[in-house]
Motif scaffolding. Structure first.
Motif, mmCIF file in Angstrom:
data_model
loop_
_atom_site.group_PDB
_atom_site.id
_atom_site.type_symbol
_atom_site.label_atom_id
_atom_site.label_comp_id
_atom_site.label_asym_id
_atom_site.label_seq_id
_atom_site.Cartn_x
_atom_site.Cartn_y
_atom_site.Cartn_z
ATOM 1 N N ARG A 171 -15.106 28.462 -5.597
ATOM 2 C CA ARG A 171 -15.523 29.279 -4.452
ATOM 3 C C ARG A 171 -14.652 29.046 -3.223
ATOM 4 O O ARG A 171 -14.549 29.900 -2.358
ATOM 5 C CB ARG A 171 -16.987 29.011 -4.113
ATOM 6 C CG ARG A 171 -17.954 29.598 -5.129
ATOM 7 C CD ARG A 171 -19.390 29.541 -4.647
ATOM 8 N NE ARG A 171 -19.916 28.193 -4.535
ATOM 9 C CZ ARG A 171 -20.499 27.528 -5.528
ATOM 10 N NH1 ARG A 171 -20.621 28.090 -6.715
ATOM 11 N NH2 ARG A 171 -20.949 26.308 -5.347
ATOM 12 N N SER A 172 -14.022 27.871 -3.137
ATOM 13 C CA SER A 172 -13.250 27.536 -1.935
ATOM 14 C C SER A 172 -11.726 27.606 -2.135
ATOM 15 O O SER A 172 -10.980 27.399 -1.188
ATOM 16 C CB SER A 172 -13.636 26.137 -1.447
ATOM 17 O OG SER A 172 -13.314 25.171 -2.432
ATOM 18 N N THR A 173 -11.272 27.900 -3.336
ATOM 19 C CA THR A 173 -9.838 27.966 -3.619
ATOM 20 C C THR A 173 -9.391 29.417 -3.660
ATOM 21 O O THR A 173 -9.993 30.227 -4.353
ATOM 22 C CB THR A 173 -9.519 27.286 -4.975
ATOM 23 O OG1 THR A 173 -9.968 25.930 -4.922
ATOM 24 C CG2 THR A 173 -8.032 27.321 -5.270
ATOM 25 N N VAL A 174 -8.330 29.708 -2.927
ATOM 26 C CA VAL A 174 -7.782 31.065 -2.918
ATOM 27 C C VAL A 174 -6.310 30.997 -3.283
ATOM 28 O O VAL A 174 -5.528 30.294 -2.641
ATOM 29 C CB VAL A 174 -7.950 31.737 -1.539
ATOM 30 C CG1 VAL A 174 -7.312 33.125 -1.540
ATOM 31 C CG2 VAL A 174 -9.426 31.821 -1.152
ATOM 32 N N LEU A 175 -5.952 31.699 -4.351
ATOM 33 C CA LEU A 175 -4.554 31.801 -4.775
ATOM 34 C C LEU A 175 -4.081 33.227 -4.508
ATOM 35 O O LEU A 175 -4.732 34.180 -4.919
ATOM 36 C CB LEU A 175 -4.418 31.484 -6.267
ATOM 37 C CG LEU A 175 -4.823 30.078 -6.699
ATOM 38 C CD1 LEU A 175 -4.743 29.951 -8.219
ATOM 39 C CD2 LEU A 175 -3.943 29.026 -6.036
ATOM 40 N N GLY A 176 -2.963 33.342 -3.827
ATOM 41 C CA GLY A 176 -2.431 34.670 -3.517
ATOM 42 C C GLY A 176 -1.626 35.233 -4.675
ATOM 43 O O GLY A 176 -1.203 34.511 -5.579
ATOM 44 N N ARG A 177 -1.406 36.535 -4.613
ATOM 45 C CA ARG A 177 -0.594 37.224 -5.624
ATOM 46 C C ARG A 177 0.844 37.295 -5.132
ATOM 47 O O ARG A 177 1.149 38.067 -4.228
ATOM 48 C CB ARG A 177 -1.137 38.626 -5.881
ATOM 49 C CG ARG A 177 -2.446 38.614 -6.619
ATOM 50 C CD ARG A 177 -2.902 40.031 -6.947
ATOM 51 N NE ARG A 177 -4.054 39.968 -7.823
ATOM 52 C CZ ARG A 177 -5.129 40.692 -7.678
ATOM 53 N NH1 ARG A 177 -5.210 41.566 -6.702
ATOM 54 N NH2 ARG A 177 -6.138 40.564 -8.514
ATOM 55 N N ASP A 178 1.716 36.512 -5.734
ATOM 56 C CA ASP A 178 3.141 36.545 -5.411
ATOM 57 C C ASP A 178 3.778 37.587 -6.329
ATOM 58 O O ASP A 178 4.079 37.314 -7.487
ATOM 59 C CB ASP A 178 3.765 35.165 -5.626
ATOM 60 C CG ASP A 178 5.231 35.119 -5.266
ATOM 61 O OD1 ASP A 178 5.853 36.194 -5.092
ATOM 62 O OD2 ASP A 178 5.778 34.000 -5.176
ATOM 63 N N ARG A 179 3.980 38.775 -5.813
ATOM 64 C CA ARG A 179 4.448 39.896 -6.623
ATOM 65 C C ARG A 179 5.861 39.713 -7.163
ATOM 66 O O ARG A 179 6.288 40.457 -8.034
ATOM 67 C CB ARG A 179 4.313 41.198 -5.841
ATOM 68 C CG ARG A 179 2.859 41.411 -5.419
ATOM 69 C CD ARG A 179 2.497 42.861 -5.265
ATOM 70 N NE ARG A 179 1.101 43.004 -4.846
ATOM 71 C CZ ARG A 179 0.076 43.112 -5.672
ATOM 72 N NH1 ARG A 179 0.253 43.074 -6.957
ATOM 73 N NH2 ARG A 179 -1.149 43.258 -5.211
ATOM 74 N N MET A 180 6.568 38.712 -6.687
ATOM 75 C CA MET A 180 7.907 38.412 -7.213
ATOM 76 C C MET A 180 7.829 37.509 -8.444
ATOM 77 O O MET A 180 8.844 37.190 -9.040
ATOM 78 C CB MET A 180 8.761 37.737 -6.120
ATOM 79 C CG MET A 180 8.975 38.613 -4.896
ATOM 80 S SD MET A 180 9.725 40.207 -5.274
ATOM 81 C CE MET A 180 11.346 39.692 -5.767
ATOM 82 N N ARG A 181 6.649 37.074 -8.812
ATOM 83 C CA ARG A 181 6.477 36.132 -9.925
ATOM 84 C C ARG A 181 5.637 36.732 -11.057
ATOM 85 O O ARG A 181 4.772 36.081 -11.628
ATOM 86 C CB ARG A 181 5.818 34.838 -9.415
ATOM 87 C CG ARG A 181 6.563 34.107 -8.310
ATOM 88 C CD ARG A 181 7.905 33.545 -8.745
ATOM 89 N NE ARG A 181 7.778 32.578 -9.803
ATOM 90 C CZ ARG A 181 7.679 31.261 -9.644
ATOM 91 N NH1 ARG A 181 7.706 30.744 -8.443
ATOM 92 N NH2 ARG A 181 7.571 30.478 -10.682
ATOM 93 N N ALA A 182 5.913 37.989 -11.389
ATOM 94 C CA ALA A 182 5.193 38.648 -12.483
ATOM 95 C C ALA A 182 5.448 37.895 -13.786
ATOM 96 O O ALA A 182 6.560 37.438 -14.049
ATOM 97 C CB ALA A 182 5.634 40.099 -12.607
ATOM 98 N N HIS A 183 4.421 37.774 -14.596
ATOM 99 C CA HIS A 183 4.489 36.939 -15.797
ATOM 100 C C HIS A 183 3.488 37.459 -16.822
ATOM 101 O O HIS A 183 2.531 38.148 -16.487
ATOM 102 C CB HIS A 183 4.159 35.495 -15.396
ATOM 103 C CG HIS A 183 4.248 34.499 -16.502
ATOM 104 N ND1 HIS A 183 5.379 34.305 -17.261
ATOM 105 C CD2 HIS A 183 3.330 33.611 -16.972
ATOM 106 C CE1 HIS A 183 5.154 33.346 -18.154
ATOM 107 N NE2 HIS A 183 3.917 32.916 -17.998
#
Length: 195
Positions: free
Chosen positions: A136-148
């Motif tokens: 609930r407290s961890t937020v990971l962003g979407r790094d669009r340069m790291r598609a996998h």
């Protein structure tokens, strides 16, 4: 497992190497698991994969779908959020999921740390409680340069975690992350090869 882990553990490892062939290698792993001959280099040509990465996903999907049709299989795209419930219904049938996501540095640090911590857990009830609080407290962003692309190979309902397998060699065969954080870095599509 006694801790609640449900994992498909007999998926062949194919190391994508330095060329960035994550999509072709992931499809080769899945095809070989389904006992369908496959070669990541031929798949890379079908997907027009560039050295360093970058596969035309729609082209490789079309090529794989035509190929597996001759083996009485079909490729299915799922547009469902990453939840234990959604993952569970396929894993329980022995069907891993190809997951398109963003493999950022923050995501990999998170996955590595969680997997390492998990290896020393003795009290799984306490771990389940802690993982849900952290999710609930961890937020990971979407790094669009790291598609996998990688495979989802398992889940743990009690802890809210999924097992992820990357085509980077044996050390990355099984890492655990919270389904909540998986959804945060997801590109929104899952694929499976069905009967």
């Amino acid at each position: 497992c006694s801790n609640g882990d449900v994992v498909i553990d007999n998926i062949p490892m194919v190391h994508q190497g330095p060329k960035g062939y994550c999509v072709p290698a992931t499809f080769e792993r899945y095809l070989r698991y389904m006992q369908i001959p496959a070669d990541m280099y031929l798949l890379a040509m079908a997907g027009q994969t560039n050295i360093g990465g970058g596969t035309a996903l729609s082209q490789i999907i079309d090529a794989v779908d035509r190929y597996i049709g001759s083996h009485n299989r079909r490729l299915q795209r799922l547009q469902q959020p990453i939840t234990i419930r959604n993952v569970r219904k396929y894993i329980d049938q022995g069907l891993p999921l190809i997951w398109t996501m963003f493999s950022s540095e923050a995501y990999n640090q998170y996955a590595n740390q969680r997997t390492q911590q998990r290896q020393t857990v003795l009290n799984w009830a306490a771990w389940a409680k802690a993982t849900k609080t952290r999710a609930r407290s961890t937020v990971l962003g979407r790094d669009r340069m790291r598609a996998h692309a990688c495979l989802i190979t398992g889940y743990n309902k009690a802890t809210g975690e999924i097992a992820v397998s990357d085509s980077w060699g044996p050390a990355y065969n099984q890492r655990w992350i919270s389904a909540t954080q998986a959804e945060q870095v997801s590109q929104g599509s899952l694929y499976l090869i069905n009967f």
